[in-house]
Design an enzyme around this catalytic site. Structure first.
Site, mmCIF file in Angstrom:
data_model
loop_
_atom_site.group_PDB
_atom_site.id
_atom_site.type_symbol
_atom_site.label_atom_id
_atom_site.label_comp_id
_atom_site.label_asym_id
_atom_site.label_seq_id
_atom_site.Cartn_x
_atom_site.Cartn_y
_atom_site.Cartn_z
ATOM 1 N N SER A 41 -1.406 0.452 -23.219
ATOM 2 C CA SER A 41 -0.578 1.662 -23.332
ATOM 3 C C SER A 41 0.099 1.862 -21.980
ATOM 4 O O SER A 41 -0.286 2.702 -21.182
ATOM 5 C CB SER A 41 -1.444 2.867 -23.699
ATOM 6 O OG SER A 41 -2.432 3.096 -22.719
ATOM 7 N N HIS A 149 -6.169 1.430 -28.374
ATOM 8 C CA HIS A 149 -7.319 0.628 -27.928
ATOM 9 C C HIS A 149 -8.344 0.338 -29.029
ATOM 10 O O HIS A 149 -9.399 -0.221 -28.766
ATOM 11 C CB HIS A 149 -8.044 1.319 -26.769
ATOM 12 C CG HIS A 149 -7.236 1.357 -25.510
ATOM 13 N ND1 HIS A 149 -7.612 2.060 -24.395
ATOM 14 C CD2 HIS A 149 -6.063 0.756 -25.187
ATOM 15 C CE1 HIS A 149 -6.711 1.904 -23.443
ATOM 16 N NE2 HIS A 149 -5.752 1.126 -23.903
ATOM 17 N N GLU A 158 -8.895 7.949 -25.439
ATOM 18 C CA GLU A 158 -10.170 7.802 -24.725
ATOM 19 C C GLU A 158 -10.942 9.111 -24.676
ATOM 20 O O GLU A 158 -10.472 10.094 -24.102
ATOM 21 C CB GLU A 158 -9.919 7.333 -23.283
ATOM 22 C CG GLU A 158 -9.286 5.962 -23.225
ATOM 23 C CD GLU A 158 -8.773 5.628 -21.829
ATOM 24 O OE1 GLU A 158 -9.402 6.037 -20.840
ATOM 25 O OE2 GLU A 158 -7.739 4.957 -21.736
ATOM 26 N N GLU A 200 -12.241 -0.921 -24.452
ATOM 27 C CA GLU A 200 -12.940 -0.562 -23.222
ATOM 28 C C GLU A 200 -14.437 -0.365 -23.435
ATOM 29 O O GLU A 200 -15.127 0.220 -22.604
ATOM 30 C CB GLU A 200 -12.308 0.696 -22.624
ATOM 31 C CG GLU A 200 -10.846 0.446 -22.278
ATOM 32 C CD GLU A 200 -10.150 1.633 -21.649
ATOM 33 O OE1 GLU A 200 -10.713 2.736 -21.665
ATOM 34 O OE2 GLU A 200 -9.038 1.437 -21.144
ATOM 35 N N ASP A 235 -8.318 11.160 -22.418
ATOM 36 C CA ASP A 235 -7.020 10.536 -22.153
ATOM 37 C C ASP A 235 -6.304 10.477 -23.490
ATOM 38 O O ASP A 235 -6.609 9.632 -24.336
ATOM 39 C CB ASP A 235 -7.169 9.128 -21.549
ATOM 40 C CG ASP A 235 -5.792 8.492 -21.285
ATOM 41 O OD1 ASP A 235 -4.770 9.167 -21.525
ATOM 42 O OD2 ASP A 235 -5.750 7.321 -20.841
ATOM 43 N N GLU A 265 -5.672 13.782 -19.622
ATOM 44 C CA GLU A 265 -4.729 12.789 -19.072
ATOM 45 C C GLU A 265 -3.598 12.541 -20.064
ATOM 46 O O GLU A 265 -3.842 12.436 -21.272
ATOM 47 C CB GLU A 265 -5.524 11.497 -18.808
ATOM 48 C CG GLU A 265 -4.722 10.358 -18.222
ATOM 49 C CD GLU A 265 -5.604 9.104 -18.029
ATOM 50 O OE1 GLU A 265 -6.820 9.245 -17.751
ATOM 51 O OE2 GLU A 265 -5.078 7.987 -18.177
ATOM 52 N N ASP A 291 -0.583 9.703 -15.884
ATOM 53 C CA ASP A 291 -0.838 8.252 -15.846
ATOM 54 C C ASP A 291 0.475 7.544 -16.181
ATOM 55 O O ASP A 291 1.201 7.111 -15.284
ATOM 56 C CB ASP A 291 -1.968 7.891 -16.814
ATOM 57 C CG ASP A 291 -2.169 6.389 -16.950
ATOM 58 O OD1 ASP A 291 -1.660 5.649 -16.094
ATOM 59 O OD2 ASP A 291 -2.813 5.931 -17.914
ATOM 60 N N LYS A 316 -3.644 3.208 -10.456
ATOM 61 C CA LYS A 316 -3.878 1.843 -10.944
ATOM 62 C C LYS A 316 -3.003 0.903 -10.116
ATOM 63 O O LYS A 316 -1.780 0.899 -10.281
ATOM 64 C CB LYS A 316 -3.445 1.726 -12.410
ATOM 65 C CG LYS A 316 -4.263 2.522 -13.406
ATOM 66 C CD LYS A 316 -3.572 2.517 -14.768
ATOM 67 C CE LYS A 316 -4.399 3.161 -15.847
ATOM 68 N NZ LYS A 316 -3.587 3.444 -17.060
ATOM 69 N N HIS A 344 -9.385 1.497 -14.112
ATOM 70 C CA HIS A 344 -9.274 0.136 -14.641
ATOM 71 C C HIS A 344 -8.106 0.065 -15.636
ATOM 72 O O HIS A 344 -7.438 1.067 -15.886
ATOM 73 C CB HIS A 344 -10.586 -0.236 -15.353
ATOM 74 C CG HIS A 344 -10.824 0.589 -16.596
ATOM 75 N ND1 HIS A 344 -11.705 0.234 -17.590
ATOM 76 C CD2 HIS A 344 -10.270 1.770 -17.018
ATOM 77 C CE1 HIS A 344 -11.693 1.131 -18.545
ATOM 78 N NE2 HIS A 344 -10.836 2.074 -18.220
ATOM 79 N N LYS A 367 -12.346 5.911 -13.434
ATOM 80 C CA LYS A 367 -12.352 5.688 -14.883
ATOM 81 C C LYS A 367 -12.602 4.208 -15.124
ATOM 82 O O LYS A 367 -11.771 3.366 -14.760
ATOM 83 C CB LYS A 367 -11.002 6.128 -15.466
ATOM 84 C CG LYS A 367 -11.032 6.284 -16.967
ATOM 85 C CD LYS A 367 -9.840 7.109 -17.462
ATOM 86 C CE LYS A 367 -8.561 6.320 -17.430
ATOM 87 N NZ LYS A 367 -7.873 6.282 -18.727
HETATM 88 C C1 2PG Z 1 -5.058 4.219 -19.663
HETATM 89 C C2 2PG Z 1 -5.494 2.788 -19.590
HETATM 90 C C3 2PG Z 1 -6.862 2.510 -19.095
HETATM 91 P P1 2PG Z 1 -4.129 0.791 -20.529
HETATM 92 O O1 2PG Z 1 -4.195 4.584 -20.477
HETATM 93 O O2 2PG Z 1 -5.483 5.018 -18.856
HETATM 94 O O3 2PG Z 1 -7.859 3.206 -19.715
HETATM 95 O O4 2PG Z 1 -5.148 2.036 -20.712
HETATM 96 O O5 2PG Z 1 -4.705 -0.093 -19.505
HETATM 97 O O6 2PG Z 1 -4.020 0.195 -21.905
HETATM 98 O O7 2PG Z 1 -2.832 1.408 -20.073
HETATM 99 MG MG MG Z 2 -4.142 6.695 -19.443
#
Ligand code: 2PG
Ligand code: MG
Length: 389
Positions: A41, A149, A158, A200, A235, A265, A291, A316, A344, A367
């Site tokens: 995502s 996911h 999440e 995850e 999230d 989030e 994010d 990230k 992560h 996270k």
């Molecule tokens: C998120 C992440 C990690 P992805 O959205 O925060 O949990 O997902 O790595 O798929 O962007």
């Molecule tokens: Mg996110």
């Protein structure tokens, strides 16, 4: 420090996609290894990752330019890579290729200086007016997966539990007790398939509705007499959800009446700075976190700040492509007193560098998925190793 040699190859990530693993050697023939994760995502402003075969070709080119050059600092090294690439989104050399070099340089330089990687990050993040000591983060543990996911009917991505302690051994133990009990309970009420897991490591069965996961978790915690030990987070990854802002907001407001939610989030789509702001003003006791909205990019951080959209931000490194730019983003967030959550990606490797990052920059949260599966456990175990020193 001079770079003398390199080696790069394809390895599998946790979703069975190819990614790259780089080795870098300095003039003393000391070598380090790093691999890079990938998101599903993803925010639209993230760096562009190359196909691993192409990344391998670009790595050869990068090496030809850095070989035997003396780099004095992480910044000098990263900026050299950025100047070789010349694009806004690192699409020429690949965000993934550049990150692998940046990670390796950090590990090699820490080794060269005889310091721990977390102290290396701590040195990078400190400024004259910013003095931070390494500190254990709160763990943001994903126990139920939905959205992109998982293959279930949950819209939200999440469901996070947050042990209220940063005594890392206690926090991990609380997380695993809940995770294991949740598995048993889901199996009991939804049948054997209920403990199939998402990307995850969180469980991913179908639920009656999007509240049910937290209802089940709350019931278990009460039964275990642990209900005072956890906060909750979500999230939403709303960019991938097909619901109006009104409906999303109603869901969040109702959820907050049911549980002790302190963290939300990406509650709205990735360019909706205005809607984030409205929610932040309404929910004074919840960390509203960017994010996909902010993608570890200081320009987006500045926009989020000027629009008053968030009080918390995801970090990230692979959204932006270098350690130096990641550190710059963290410094900005710290100066704004935002909560910082190092994170992560959903497609991970066993590289545990982000655990050192989270501890070294004293992130408020980390996270890191469920306390199960090798690529997630690698980060938990690195924290335990640090705590044991
Ligand atoms: C998120 C992440 C990690 P992805 O959205 O925060 O949990 O997902 O790595 O798929 O962007
Ligand atoms: Mg996110």
């Amino acid at each position: 420090m001079k770079i003398l040699d390199y080696n790069i190859k394809k390895i599998l990530d946790s979703r069975s996609n190819w990614t790259i693993e780089l080795e870098l050697y300095n003039e003393k023939n000391i070598g380090v290894k790093s691999s890079v994760p990938s998101g599903k995502s993803t925010g639209k402003n993230e760096v562009f990752n190359l196909d691993p075969d192409q990344a391998i070709l670009k790595a050869k080119y990068i090496f030809s330019k850095i070989k035997n050059k003396d780099f004095k600092s992480q910044q000098e090294f990263d900026h050299f890579l950025i100047s070789l690439d010349k694009t806004v989104n690192k699409s020429y050399l690949g965000g993934n290729t550049i990150l692998a070099f940046s990670y390796c340089f950090a590990k090699l330089n820490a080794y060269f200086k005889h310091i721990e990687l977390y102290d290396y990050f701590n040195n990078l993040v400190n400024l004259k007016n910013l003095k931070i000591k390494p500190k254990m983060p709160y763990l943001f543990v994903n126990v139920i997966n939905g959205g992109l996911h998982a293959g279930n009917n949950l819209k939200f991505q999440e469901y996070l539990i947050i042990p209220k302690t940063n005594d890392i051994l206690k926090a991990i133990n609380l997380a695993r007790i809940l995770y294991l009990e949740l598995g048993k309970e889901l199996k009991k009420i939804k049948g054997n398939n209920a403990i199939n897991i998402g990307d995850e490591g969180g469980y991913a069965p179908n639920f009656k509705n999007d509240f049910e996961p937290f209802e089940i978790i709350s019931k278990i915690l009460k039964k275990l007499n642990l209900d005072k030990e956890f906060y909750f987070g979500l999230d939403a990854a709303a960019n991938s959800i097909n619901l109006s802002n009104d409906k999303l907001e109603k869901f969040y407001l109702k959820l907050i009446k049911k549980i002790n939610l302190i963290y939300l989030e990406d509650p709205f789509a990735e360019e909706d700075f205005e809607q984030f702001k409205k929610l932040k003003l309404k929910l004074k006791n919840v960390y509203i976190c960017g994010d996909d909205l902010t993608t570890t990019n200081i320009n987006s951080f500045k926009k989020a700040d000027s629009e008053n959209s968030i009080n918390s931000v995801i970090i990230k490194p692979n959204q932006i492509g270098t350690i130096s730019e990641t550190i710059e983003a963290i410094q900005f967030a710290k100066q704004k007193n935002w909560w910082i959550i190092v994170s992560h990606r959903s497609g991970e490797t066993n590289d545990d560098l982000i655990a050192d990052l989270a501890y070294g920059v004293a992130a408020n949260g980390f996270k890191l998925g469920a306390p199960a599966r090798g690529e997630r456990v690698a980060k938990y175990n690195r924290l335990l190793e640090i705590a044991n020193q």
